[in-house]
Design a protein around this motif. Sequence first.
Motif, PDB file in Angstrom:
ATOM      1  N   VAL A   1      -7.620   3.070   0.934  1.00 51.96           N
ATOM      2  CA  VAL A   1      -6.402   3.489   1.622  1.00 51.96           C
ATOM      3  C   VAL A   1      -6.380   5.011   1.652  1.00 51.96           C
TER       4      VAL A   1
ATOM      5  N   ASN B   1       0.821  -1.212   0.000  1.00 57.57           N
ATOM      6  CA  ASN B   1       0.000   0.000   0.000  1.00 57.57           C
ATOM      7  C   ASN B   1       0.852   1.258   0.000  1.00 57.57           C
TER       8      ASN B   1
ATOM      9  N   ASN C   1      -7.125  -0.125  -3.345  1.00 55.37           N
ATOM     10  CA  ASN C   1      -6.085  -0.998  -3.893  1.00 55.37           C
ATOM     11  C   ASN C   1      -6.716  -2.158  -4.663  1.00 55.37           C
TER      12      ASN C   1
ATOM     13  N   TYR D   1       1.899   2.024  -3.529  1.00 54.76           N
ATOM     14  CA  TYR D   1       0.748   2.554  -4.267  1.00 54.76           C
ATOM     15  C   TYR D   1       0.423   3.977  -3.840  1.00 54.76           C
TER      16      TYR D   1
END
Length: 867
Positions: A468, A413, A462, A416
């Motif tokens: 997120v 995460n 995600n 990303y």
Amino acid sequence: MVLVLLPQTVCKGAIVKCNIGDPLAFRHKYFQSGNLTIGGIISQIFIFSNQITFERHPSQELDDEVMVLTQTYQHILALAFAVKEINEHPQILSNVSLGFQIYNSHFSATWAYRASLELLSSQGFTPNYKCDMQKNLIAVIGGPSSNIFLQMATILGTYKFPQVAYGSASVTHNGMQTVLLHQMFPNGEHQYRGILKLLLQFRWTWIGVITLDDDSAEGFVQKVLPVYTRWGVCYDFIVKLPQITFSSGITGMIQDSFGILQVIMKSTANVLIIHGEIHTIMVLRMLNHLSEFEDTQMKIKGKVWIMTAQMDFTSLPIQRNWAIDFIHGALSFAIHSEELLEFQKFLQIRNPYSEKEDGFIRDFWKQTFLCEFPTSIIDQQVGKICTGEEKLESLPESIFEMRMTGHSYSIYNAVYAVAHALQSMQSSTLQQRTMMDEGRWKLLNQHPWKFYYLLRDVSFNNSAGEKVSFDQNGEILAGFDIINWVTFPNQSFQRVKVGKTDPQTPSDKGLSVCKDAITWPSRFNQALPLSLCNDNCQPGHSKRKKEGEPFCCYDCPPCPEGKISDQKDMDICFQCPEDQYPNPEQNVCIPKKISFLSYGEPLGISLAILALSFSFMTVLVLWVFVKHQDTPIVKANNQNLTYTLLVSLLLCFLCALLFIGQPVKVMCLLQQPAFGIIFSVAISCILAKTITVVLAFMATKPGSRMRKWLGKRLTNTIVLSCCFIQACMCIIWLATTPPFLDVDMFTMHEEIILQCNEGSAIMFYCVLGFMGFLAFISFTVAFLARKLPDTFNETKFITFSMLVFCSVWLSFIPTYLSSKGKYMVAVEIFSILSSSFGLLACIFSPKCYVIVMRPEVKNRSLLIRRN
């Protein structure tokens, strides 16, 4: 401890090549990918020389032999997988691809500071010196150890470089160095609050605490544990794990380990909280392995471990075959994660012969599958050969996990998040114009802190579909999963999700746990473990603190008489409601029975039968006297007084029936006044009889003037005046403080007494006193006249009857006062019946005997002749 660096490259198609970390310490390549290169520091990958040391100064060289923590190799693969997905997804970053660099901090502040300084230079180790723009730093991803954040923030925060932590951070958000820090680890307060709720939910109030010897653990002990204490949790021990070392201090480390082992096993606490970092499991495995060389009682099995989310399963190669069953049934908090099936496919295709860019895979492969890569024909003849056909999914979880762990998920995460922040920067009109005009991202290079605001505002879903985003403090908005560890004999284990914490819900509902899904340590046979300083105080007992012991340790004395406790571990016993009483075990209140002298119980039936029997006897005596009314013995001593006395005695016996049965208002008003007046009539008749006998004998003397007092006028005056006085007292009693229906809940322990209250005890005893006064006068007069001729008077019988009467009522008072409930009523009834029967028997039984059995004696001429 991991630091992952995100420098930028501006030349399309350029590949940044450099060694991992310090070229003297590492002999590896790094993953190469695209135009934009991500670099960083990872220190879960343990690199050792032949001397085997954790800390080594950068100037010291290492041999080519490398040991890799195979579990943390997944962190690198998660980083590579995220970069690969982003580069293959053109909608995230157009015309830009990502790459990365990896640095190892060796759990050492020296290495962490050195790596941070290297990031500030373009070549070699020359801080602040940049001769080109090939490695311009954008952001740093670091973790999972908490200490490394403060160390890297000290350097990088000065230059305002955004930092993303994928482990817990022990630093606060009030310094210049930490203001640019983002955390993929949720707010630690949610975790500590979840642990407290878990302890309270399972009623684990007696625990042990194990921590590392670092600042993060010190903060936990100083700030968090006192909060637990306020909620009723206390500690058998708080110990620190020994520092890991493989140098000259190994003897001291082992001695410290044995000391901690003894503390753990001697403890009566069945639940242990361990506040550690990712490598703490290695220390626990070492403790468990040391216990194998001691007595079986020293093994650290049978305890319920509660592990913090900072921890994860890691082990050294030498621990490969060490038992892991000590964590069977453990509970751990973990960063919330979702399953990524594509990541498992990514792992399944890993092959040491095809992955040329992976500089770690061969070392990982050799240590994981215990094989060698041959470099010559001779090498092929020695040992097991790595064929590349080995499969990662065939390995037990204690060596390598196919499912993405919480830390790997955070790295995924984090990459990303940086990519989406770059996407936001790329879509900016000003930045687009800058790139078009200058051909370089000079704006971001000159002002890296501006990337911080883009990163703070990131919000995306995600590939697992999970959202997120960060809060105002730069912490990810997520909760924790509660994991139950289930181990198997083949060194495998399974992480079973049994609950979660949700920071978005109210604090009293923030924890949900499925108790039935938890597998407990084998020692407890799947029963909920208890962790108390002593056994629970059972109902019927209360807690009493032991002197010199923690407040969780207490004695359990029984409740005082009259009080109960209906739950376990009650601090105080309490009184039952007024209409209830404690059972013998003093753990429940039982409704009290309503008590009164009823016709349905033996005592009431007996007294009623006795009263009716005496009444029948009185009627029988009255019938005998009426039938023989013409006989001299009946006519003697005023026949009318005899009938009045018999009728009053009959009423006395029947009066006793007013006291039997459930009291009502009318009954209460009649009982005592009727008893007093009727008995006054009876005693006044006896008094009149006695006085008449005395006057009759005095009148027989020559010249006596007493003859004029003889007759009905005197007897009627005596009877009526005595009855009038008693009636007046009863009227005053009824007018002022009359008797009333009363409910007594306190006199009897198990009964509610339904009774008639006298209203005024003074009036009650005045009535009794007047009756006693009349009886005393009668007794005195009869006693003085007892020597009169026996044939013509009954003074001897009256004397004896008054003696019985006075004896009964003198004994009545103390007996009545010492009785309770219906037995007080029974005492009064018995006194009424016995005193009345005493009068009936003593006065009339001789006459009835003469009338019935000796009819010849009742002839007047015979009586005169005998005289």
